[in-house]
Design an enzyme around this catalytic site. Structure first.
Site, short mmCIF file in Angstrom:
data_model
loop_
_atom_site.label_atom_id
_atom_site.label_comp_id
_atom_site.label_asym_id
_atom_site.label_seq_id
_atom_site.Cartn_x
_atom_site.Cartn_y
_atom_site.Cartn_z
CE LYS A 178 21.58 15.10 31.39
NZ LYS A 178 22.69 15.78 30.65
CD GLU A 193 12.41 26.48 26.06
OE1 GLU A 193 12.27 26.14 24.86
OE2 GLU A 193 13.41 27.04 26.50
CB CYS A 217 14.40 27.18 21.82
SG CYS A 217 14.64 28.04 23.36
CD GLU A 228 14.88 24.19 17.46
OE1 GLU A 228 14.94 23.07 17.99
OE2 GLU A 228 14.60 25.23 18.09
P1 NAD Z 1 19.28 17.31 23.51
O1 NAD Z 1 17.84 17.46 23.64
O2 NAD Z 1 19.83 15.99 23.12
O3 NAD Z 1 19.99 17.74 24.87
C1 NAD Z 1 19.39 18.61 25.81
C2 NAD Z 1 19.50 18.01 27.20
O4 NAD Z 1 18.69 16.84 27.25
C3 NAD Z 1 20.92 17.55 27.55
O5 NAD Z 1 21.17 17.78 28.93
C4 NAD Z 1 20.88 16.08 27.26
O6 NAD Z 1 21.82 15.34 27.99
C5 NAD Z 1 19.47 15.73 27.69
N1 NAD Z 1 18.95 14.51 27.10
C6 NAD Z 1 19.19 13.99 25.88
N2 NAD Z 1 18.54 12.83 25.71
C7 NAD Z 1 17.87 12.59 26.86
C8 NAD Z 1 17.02 11.53 27.32
N3 NAD Z 1 16.75 10.48 26.55
N4 NAD Z 1 16.51 11.61 28.56
C9 NAD Z 1 16.78 12.64 29.35
N5 NAD Z 1 17.59 13.68 28.98
C10 NAD Z 1 18.11 13.66 27.75
O7 NAD Z 1 19.74 18.42 22.53
P2 NAD Z 1 21.04 18.39 21.60
O8 NAD Z 1 21.32 17.07 21.02
O9 NAD Z 1 22.10 18.99 22.40
O10 NAD Z 1 20.53 19.34 20.45
C11 NAD Z 1 19.77 18.78 19.37
C12 NAD Z 1 18.72 19.75 18.90
O11 NAD Z 1 17.90 20.14 19.99
C13 NAD Z 1 19.23 21.05 18.35
O12 NAD Z 1 19.54 20.91 17.01
C14 NAD Z 1 18.09 21.96 18.58
O13 NAD Z 1 17.19 21.88 17.52
C15 NAD Z 1 17.43 21.43 19.81
N6 NAD Z 1 17.74 22.18 21.04
C16 NAD Z 1 16.78 22.98 21.54
C17 NAD Z 1 17.04 23.70 22.67
C18 NAD Z 1 16.03 24.62 23.25
O14 NAD Z 1 16.38 25.48 24.03
N7 NAD Z 1 14.78 24.48 22.93
C19 NAD Z 1 18.27 23.60 23.30
C20 NAD Z 1 19.22 22.72 22.78
C21 NAD Z 1 18.93 22.02 21.65
#
Ligand code: NAD
Length: 486
Positions: free
Chosen positions: A182, A257, A291, A391
């Site tokens: 996903k 991660e 990240c 972050e």
């Molecule tokens: P997010 O964590 O919401 O999204 C990342 C992935 O997780 C997406 O595919 C999303 O659909 C999925 N996801 C979200 N909620 C979920 C749940 N309850 N269960 C299962 N999957 C779920 O990230 P975002 O909202 O796009 O970004 C928010 C913050 O996350 C950013 O500000 C940043 O700090 C951090 N981030 C970190 C990384 C990394 O590589 N470590 C990557 C993206 C974002």
């Protein structure tokens, strides 16, 4: 140069309302339409169809039924599959790079030089590991056997979309696992192109499946699913914790991660002209949306003014603008929610009393459309300020002064995160000693080359498990001891 999105997407352009299930594209009827927004303009580029729990069930069932034969397939077959995926990524690299520019704003030069080739490098690394891997080793008369863990649910983010997907999919397939992916709902187009690549590479039906959708719906269903053996997520700490909670009742393997707030320690003997510009540019790479970005530059107090001057000069040379232009160094933030978050964090830096060296709130002159922000440097930052704690995921660098090396190490470790770290110094012995004291999954000394085989992952709240190379591959294996084997 304008590129027609349909041309770039190729056959995928007619599949945007589909999931890739059991070896083919299957239209989705029930799910909502998810808008894909071009961050350069703020306008909707296209829409994809979200899957539902029912669609996820079908994907998991396909992966489960394919697992029996794929898990026992000859290594040579899996190697050939992974190598074909690698070659097809490189063959289609220009279209992939262009689509990344459109869906998440990576500059075309960065997409060509990093997003696509590094994604391919993960696939090559998985092939290299598989080629020489001993799935059975002996310890006396006991055999230690490594077996693929099963059906793997993979959840990926929007910041390095293609790269994050291949870092999970390639080792999973190499190990003999079957996959349900996903991707982020904010960057699904490159994911669908990758699904087509895996299809064209000849993956057997059910071995790889893709369901678009939101985290709360499809992501939660993946974490809870009793037929999923392992879930791997890259994303925010919020989502990582929710996944672990949803996965707990079925005791599946969870690898995470998550976020970071990585330090860059400039030791007293370091050459600031060599250390500061790449430090700023590493923090701002991918518009700071990495990240492991080294967003806390920890510098000798006596040299603070010099550091600030070099940082300002470095930022002044950054060309912010249209990511499709070759000359652009920094494009927009990838999406609106993230744009708002970065603006809020810049405001928090000002409110908390950090010294603004350059940049600041608002959009760069002439770029009041889309999600552009000003590359921003704060100095005289202390570890209690929000910009040092949270972050940000944008081009915002915090410079924190120290008085002695022990204090530098204490500041570096004064965070709940532990993903990346950097040390700069002329005396390699001292730099190594400091690297050993930093509690993070990776530390880079004097900006070395990227290494696709170096394990990557977090200490503390940055996650669990490791990705890339051998360590990433072994995450997808179970260990079985057979006593009395010999
Ligand atoms: P997010 O964590 O919401 O999204 C990342 C992935 O997780 C997406 O595919 C999303 O659909 C999925 N996801 C979200 N909620 C979920 C749940 N309850 N269960 C299962 N999957 C779920 O990230 P975002 O909202 O796009 O970004 C928010 C913050 O996350 C950013 O500000 C940043 O700090 C951090 N981030 C970190 C990384 C990394 O590589 N470590 C990557 C993206 C974002």
């Amino acid at each position: 140069m304008t590129h027609d999105l349909d041309t770039l997407l190729g056959t995928v352009s007619a599949r945007l309302d589909c999931a890739y299930l059991n070896g083919g594209w299957t239209p989705l009827a029930a799910g909502e339409a998810l808008a894909v927004v071009n961050p350069t303009t703020g306008h909707v580029l296209t829409e994809v169809r979200a899957g539902t729990r029912t669609d996820l069930d079908r994907a998991v069932a396909a992966a489960r039924s394919a697992f029996a034969s794929f898990s026992t397939s000859p290594v040579a077959d899996r190697l050939a599959l992974v190598e074909r995926i690698h070659d097809l990524i490189l063959e289609r690299s220009e279209a992939l790079a262009r689509v990344l520019t459109l869906e998440m704003g990576a500059t075309i030069t960065h997409a060509r030089a990093a997003h696509v080739p590094l994604a391919a490098a993960h696939v090559k690394a998985a092939a290299d590991v598989l080629r020489d891997y001993d799935f059975l080793t002996m310890r006396g008369s006991t055999a230690i056997v490594r077996e693929p863990i099963g059906v793997c649910a993979l959840i990926t983010p929007w910041n390095w979309p293609l790269y994050q997907m291949t870092a999970k999919i390639a080792p999973a397939l190499a190990a003999g696992c079957t996959v349900v992916l996903k991707p982020s709902e904010l960057s699904p187009l490159s994911a669908m192109m990758l699904a087509q690549i895996i299809h064209d590479a000849g993956a057997p039906a059910g071995v790889f499946n893709l369901v678009n959708g939101t985290g709360p719906e499809v992501g939660t269903a993946m974490a809870e699913h009793p037929e999923v053996d392992m879930i791997s997520i890259t994303g925010s700490n919020r989502a990582g914790v929710l996944v672990a909670q949803a996965a707990a009742p079925t005791v599946k393997r969870v690898t995470q991660e998550l976020g970071g707030k990585s330090p860059n320690v400039l030791l007293p003997d370091c050459d600031l002209e060599a250390a500061v510009p790449p430090g700023v540019m590493s923090a701002f790479r991918n518009v700071g949306q990495s990240c492991s970005a080294p967003t806390r530059m920890i510098v000798p107090r006596a040299r603070l003014a010099e550091v600030e001057a070099i940082a300002r000069r470095t930022v002044d040379a950054i060309i912010v603008g249209d990511p499709g232009e070759d000359a652009t160094v920094m494009g927009p933030i990838a999406n609106q929610a993230q744009f708002k978050r970065v603006q809020a964090m810049i405001a928090a830096g000002v409110e908390d009393g950090a010294k603004l060296v350059c940049g600041g709130p608002g959009q760069p002159e002439g770029l009041d459309h889309g999600f552009f922000v000003k590359p921003t440097v704060f100095s005289e930052v202390t570890s209690d300020m929000r910009i040092a704690v949270e972050e940000i995921f944008g081009p915002v660098l915090a410079i924190l002064p120290y008085d002695d090396v022990d204090e530098a190490v204490a500041i570096a470790n004064d965070t709940v995160f532990g993903l990346g770290g950097h040390v700069q110094g002329a005396d390699l012995e001292q730099a190594r000693a400091v690297a050993r004291r930093i509690r993070t999954g990776q530390v880079h000394i004097n900006y070395p080359q990227w290494d696709a085989h170096a394990p990557f992952g977090g200490y503390k709240r940055s996650g669990n498990g490791r990705e890339y190379g051998l360590f990433g591959f072994e995450e997808y294996l179970e260990v079985k001891a057979i006593l009395g084997f010999a």
